[in-house]
Design an enzyme around this catalytic site. Structure first.
Site, PDB file in Angstrom:
ATOM      1  N   ILE A  99     -27.947 -49.280  29.943  1.00 40.72           N
ATOM      2  CA  ILE A  99     -28.096 -47.903  30.433  1.00 40.72           C
ATOM      3  C   ILE A  99     -29.006 -47.892  31.659  1.00 40.72           C
ATOM      4  O   ILE A  99     -28.683 -47.282  32.682  1.00 40.72           O
ATOM      5  CB  ILE A  99     -28.641 -46.975  29.326  1.00 40.72           C
ATOM      6  CG1 ILE A  99     -27.605 -46.800  28.220  1.00 40.72           C
ATOM      7  CG2 ILE A  99     -29.057 -45.623  29.908  1.00 40.72           C
ATOM      8  CD1 ILE A  99     -28.144 -46.099  26.962  1.00 40.72           C
ATOM      9  N   GLN A 109     -27.296 -49.289  34.789  1.00 39.20           N
ATOM     10  CA  GLN A 109     -26.343 -48.360  35.375  1.00 39.20           C
ATOM     11  C   GLN A 109     -27.039 -47.129  35.966  1.00 39.20           C
ATOM     12  O   GLN A 109     -26.669 -46.655  37.034  1.00 39.20           O
ATOM     13  CB  GLN A 109     -25.313 -47.918  34.330  1.00 39.20           C
ATOM     14  CG  GLN A 109     -24.273 -46.955  34.866  1.00 39.20           C
ATOM     15  CD  GLN A 109     -23.459 -47.530  36.024  1.00 39.20           C
ATOM     16  OE1 GLN A 109     -23.198 -48.727  36.081  1.00 39.20           O
ATOM     17  NE2 GLN A 109     -23.076 -46.676  36.948  1.00 39.20           N
ATOM     18  N   GLU A 110     -28.033 -46.642  35.285  1.00 41.83           N
ATOM     19  CA  GLU A 110     -28.691 -45.409  35.708  1.00 41.83           C
ATOM     20  C   GLU A 110     -29.538 -45.583  36.975  1.00 41.83           C
ATOM     21  O   GLU A 110     -29.472 -44.765  37.877  1.00 41.83           O
ATOM     22  CB  GLU A 110     -29.571 -44.850  34.576  1.00 41.83           C
ATOM     23  CG  GLU A 110     -28.806 -44.296  33.394  1.00 41.83           C
ATOM     24  CD  GLU A 110     -28.137 -42.956  33.676  1.00 41.83           C
ATOM     25  OE1 GLU A 110     -28.364 -42.368  34.743  1.00 41.83           O
ATOM     26  OE2 GLU A 110     -27.377 -42.497  32.809  1.00 41.83           O
ATOM     27  N   SER A 111     -30.347 -46.634  37.002  1.00 42.13           N
ATOM     28  CA  SER A 111     -31.333 -46.751  38.091  1.00 42.13           C
ATOM     29  C   SER A 111     -31.482 -48.147  38.659  1.00 42.13           C
ATOM     30  O   SER A 111     -32.298 -48.349  39.548  1.00 42.13           O
ATOM     31  CB  SER A 111     -32.702 -46.313  37.576  1.00 42.13           C
ATOM     32  OG  SER A 111     -33.197 -47.276  36.650  1.00 42.13           O
TER      33      SER A 111
END
Length: 171
Positions: A63, A66-68
Protein backbone atom coordinates in the site's frame (compact mmCIF):
# COMPACT_ATOMS: atom_id res chain seq x y z
CA UNK A 1 29.61 42.61 51.57
CA UNK A 2 30.31 41.13 48.11
CA UNK A 3 28.58 38.29 46.29
CA UNK A 4 31.23 35.72 47.27
CA UNK A 5 30.69 36.50 50.96
CA UNK A 6 26.90 36.25 50.57
CA UNK A 7 27.25 32.83 48.94
CA UNK A 8 29.79 31.72 51.52
CA UNK A 9 32.57 31.29 49.00
CA UNK A 10 35.98 32.28 50.18
CA UNK A 11 37.87 30.95 47.16
CA UNK A 12 37.26 29.37 43.78
CA UNK A 13 38.26 26.00 45.21
CA UNK A 14 35.06 26.06 47.32
CA UNK A 15 32.96 25.72 44.15
CA UNK A 16 32.52 22.17 42.84
CA UNK A 17 33.39 22.94 39.21
CA UNK A 18 34.45 19.36 38.50
CA UNK A 19 30.99 18.02 39.31
CA UNK A 20 29.34 20.62 37.08
CA UNK A 21 31.63 19.69 34.20
CA UNK A 22 30.87 16.00 34.67
CA UNK A 23 27.15 16.75 34.57
CA UNK A 24 27.50 18.58 31.26
CA UNK A 25 29.55 15.71 29.81
CA UNK A 26 27.00 13.13 31.04
CA UNK A 27 24.19 15.18 29.54
CA UNK A 28 25.98 15.20 26.18
CA UNK A 29 26.50 11.44 26.36
CA UNK A 30 22.87 10.87 27.35
CA UNK A 31 21.66 13.04 24.47
CA UNK A 32 23.94 11.26 21.99
CA UNK A 33 22.71 7.87 23.17
CA UNK A 34 19.13 9.14 22.88
CA UNK A 35 19.75 10.17 19.28
CA UNK A 36 21.26 6.78 18.47
CA UNK A 37 18.44 4.93 20.23
CA UNK A 38 15.74 6.85 18.38
CA UNK A 39 16.82 5.82 14.90
CA UNK A 40 13.78 3.69 14.16
CA UNK A 41 13.66 2.60 10.54
CA UNK A 42 10.57 2.56 8.39
CA UNK A 43 10.92 -1.25 8.25
CA UNK A 44 10.73 -1.29 12.07
CA UNK A 45 7.54 0.78 11.95
CA UNK A 46 5.94 -1.47 9.31
CA UNK A 47 6.79 -4.54 11.40
CA UNK A 48 5.32 -2.92 14.53
CA UNK A 49 2.17 -1.91 12.63
CA UNK A 50 1.83 -5.40 11.20
CA UNK A 51 2.04 -6.98 14.64
CA UNK A 52 -0.20 -4.39 16.30
CA UNK A 53 -3.04 -4.59 13.78
CA UNK A 54 -2.56 -8.18 12.55
CA UNK A 55 -2.07 -7.11 8.93
CA UNK A 56 0.60 -8.75 6.75
CA UNK A 57 3.66 -6.54 6.51
CA UNK A 58 3.75 -7.25 2.76
CA UNK A 59 0.29 -5.70 2.40
CA UNK A 60 1.25 -2.61 4.38
CA UNK A 61 4.42 -2.07 2.36
CA UNK A 62 2.54 -2.69 -0.90
CA UNK A 63 0.00 0.00 0.00
CA UNK A 64 2.76 2.43 0.97
CA UNK A 65 4.70 1.70 -2.24
CA UNK A 66 1.63 2.42 -4.38
CA UNK A 67 0.39 5.36 -2.34
CA UNK A 68 3.58 7.37 -1.81
CA UNK A 69 6.59 5.29 -2.82
CA UNK A 70 7.40 5.42 0.92
CA UNK A 71 7.63 9.23 0.95
CA UNK A 72 6.54 10.59 4.36
CA UNK A 73 6.15 14.07 2.85
CA UNK A 74 3.90 13.03 -0.04
CA UNK A 75 0.65 14.94 -0.56
CA UNK A 76 -1.81 14.04 -3.30
CA UNK A 77 -3.86 16.44 -5.38
CA UNK A 78 -6.92 15.31 -3.39
CA UNK A 79 -5.21 16.15 -0.07
CA UNK A 80 -4.14 12.67 1.09
CA UNK A 81 -0.96 12.84 3.15
CA UNK A 82 2.03 10.82 4.26
CA UNK A 83 3.42 7.39 3.59
CA UNK A 84 -0.02 5.76 3.63
CA UNK A 85 -1.76 8.73 1.97
CA UNK A 86 -4.49 9.16 4.55
CA UNK A 87 -7.17 11.74 3.83
CA UNK A 88 -7.28 14.43 6.55
CA UNK A 89 -10.69 13.29 7.87
CA UNK A 90 -9.56 9.65 8.01
CA UNK A 91 -6.30 10.64 9.71
CA UNK A 92 -8.21 12.74 12.26
CA UNK A 93 -10.62 9.88 12.99
CA UNK A 94 -7.62 7.63 13.66
CA UNK A 95 -5.86 10.26 15.82
CA UNK A 96 -3.02 10.61 13.32
CA UNK A 97 -0.97 13.78 13.10
CA UNK A 98 1.63 14.62 10.46
CA UNK A 99 4.18 12.07 11.69
CA UNK A 100 5.49 9.16 9.57
CA UNK A 101 5.15 6.57 12.33
CA UNK A 102 1.62 7.68 13.21
CA UNK A 103 0.72 7.73 9.51
CA UNK A 104 1.90 4.15 9.00
CA UNK A 105 0.23 2.98 12.20
CA UNK A 106 -2.97 4.80 11.20
CA UNK A 107 -2.92 3.28 7.72
CA UNK A 108 -2.41 -0.16 9.25
CA UNK A 109 -5.31 0.37 11.64
CA UNK A 110 -7.53 1.57 8.79
CA UNK A 111 -6.75 -1.34 6.44
CA UNK A 112 -7.24 -3.70 9.41
CA UNK A 113 -10.72 -2.24 9.95
CA UNK A 114 -11.48 -2.62 6.25
CA UNK A 115 -10.29 -6.23 6.24
CA UNK A 116 -12.58 -6.91 9.20
CA UNK A 117 -15.51 -5.21 7.46
CA UNK A 118 -15.01 -7.25 4.29
CA UNK A 119 -14.33 -10.56 6.09
CA UNK A 120 -10.65 -10.65 5.12
CA UNK A 121 -11.28 -9.94 1.42
CA UNK A 122 -8.12 -8.04 0.50
CA UNK A 123 -9.48 -6.97 -2.88
CA UNK A 124 -12.54 -5.28 -1.37
CA UNK A 125 -10.49 -3.78 1.48
CA UNK A 126 -8.04 -2.28 -1.04
CA UNK A 127 -10.89 -0.97 -3.20
CA UNK A 128 -12.38 0.72 -0.13
CA UNK A 129 -8.98 2.09 0.89
CA UNK A 130 -8.70 3.71 -2.52
CA UNK A 131 -12.27 4.65 -3.48
CA UNK A 132 -14.08 4.62 -0.14
CA UNK A 133 -16.49 2.20 1.48
CA UNK A 134 -19.43 4.06 -0.01
CA UNK A 135 -18.31 3.29 -3.55
CA UNK A 136 -17.67 -0.37 -2.74
CA UNK A 137 -21.19 -0.60 -1.31
CA UNK A 138 -22.72 1.35 -4.20
CA UNK A 139 -21.22 -0.97 -6.82
CA UNK A 140 -21.41 -4.17 -4.78
CA UNK A 141 -17.67 -4.76 -5.11
CA UNK A 142 -14.69 -3.10 -6.74
CA UNK A 143 -16.00 0.13 -8.31
CA UNK A 144 -15.74 0.39 -12.10
CA UNK A 145 -13.19 3.19 -11.76
CA UNK A 146 -10.03 2.57 -13.80
CA UNK A 147 -7.94 4.16 -11.03
CA UNK A 148 -9.33 1.82 -8.37
CA UNK A 149 -9.04 -1.27 -10.56
CA UNK A 150 -5.41 -0.39 -11.36
CA UNK A 151 -4.76 0.38 -7.69
CA UNK A 152 -6.00 -3.04 -6.54
CA UNK A 153 -3.98 -4.80 -9.25
CA UNK A 154 -0.76 -2.88 -8.49
CA UNK A 155 -0.97 -3.29 -4.70
CA UNK A 156 -1.71 -6.99 -5.11
CA UNK A 157 1.32 -7.37 -7.39
CA UNK A 158 3.55 -5.44 -4.96
CA UNK A 159 2.50 -7.82 -2.16
CA UNK A 160 4.28 -10.62 -4.02
CA UNK A 161 7.53 -8.66 -4.29
CA UNK A 162 10.11 -8.35 -1.58
CA UNK A 163 9.84 -4.58 -1.29
CA UNK A 164 12.78 -2.67 0.14
CA UNK A 165 12.67 0.89 1.40
CA UNK A 166 15.37 3.36 0.39
CA UNK A 167 15.16 5.66 3.39
CA UNK A 168 17.96 7.91 2.15
CA UNK A 169 15.52 9.41 -0.37
CA UNK A 170 12.71 9.86 2.16
CA UNK A 171 14.29 11.93 4.88
Amino acid sequence: MNIAEILGISSVSDVNVTNQTENVENTNEDFASYLNASTTTMDDIFNKASETYNVPVALLKAIAKQESNFDPNATSSSGAQGVMQLMPATAASLGVTNDPEQNIMGGAKYISQLLDKYDGDTTLALAAYNAGMGNVAKYGGVPPFKETQNYVAKVTAYMNENLTIDETNNQ
